[in-house]
Design a protein around this motif. Structure first.
Motif: not given
Length: 177
Positions: A102-104, A139-146
């Motif tokens: 996440p965050g990348n 971007r991959l978010e903390a909740d694993h959404s894009w």
């Protein structure tokens, strides 16, 4: 004397409530004076009932209109959620030779064979030698959404607002007596 209405074949009809000249066996008032009805009063009562029926119908129609608008809004929200879920699932199943964090930022490419894959290398880093078709940056978010690149700023602003709300609500102390 009380007035009641019923729905007849030709619309609402006015009926007077039966009177009892001696309720409980005791005559309390003169029935002639209390049951005296003027024909104009009956017409006025019928008009008032018809007017009230119109207002009730208009009120119900307005409330149902609001509900219909809310249903359309919720349908649109559901469509967006389902579309986003499909996109998220699709991106999670794209070939990738690294552990996604996440965050990348991840760049989506398609090989000539049709295979899609995620890479950490952006089109600028590839330069003119990029051998594959560039499809987008996510971007991959903390909740694993894009989040697609065109929505980075919007998503960041939303997250900042949410964090501010959470910070404010955590500083409030709620006591129950």
């Amino acid at each position: 004397m009380s007035l009641i209405t019923q729905q007849g074949a030709s619309g609402p009809t006015v009926k007077l409530v039966e009177t009892d000249s001696a309720p409980g066996g005791h005559q309390l008032v003169n029935p002639y004076r209390t049951n005296k009805v003027d024909k104009m009063d009956l017409v006025a009562m019928a008009q008032e009932i018809q007017k009230a029926d119109s207002f009730v119908h208009a009120n119900v129609s307005n409330k149902l209109q609001v509900i219909a608008e809310q249903v359309r809004f919720l349908q649109e929200q559901a469509r967006k959620v389902l579309t986003e879920a499909k996109t998220n699932a699709d991106l999670h199943h794209v070939a990738c030779n690294l552990v996604k964090k996440p965050g990348n930022l991840y760049h989506l490419y398609r090989r000539q064979s049709g295979q899609r894959y995620l890479s950490l290398l952006s089109p600028q880093e590839w330069g003119a030698s990029c051998p594959h078709e560039y499809l987008g940056t996510y971007r991959l978010e903390a909740d694993h959404s894009w989040t697609p690149e065109e929505k980075f700023e919007e998503r960041t602003n939303d997250q900042q607002m949410i964090n501010k709300i959470l910070t404010c609500s955590n500083s409030l102390s709620i006591t129950m007596d």
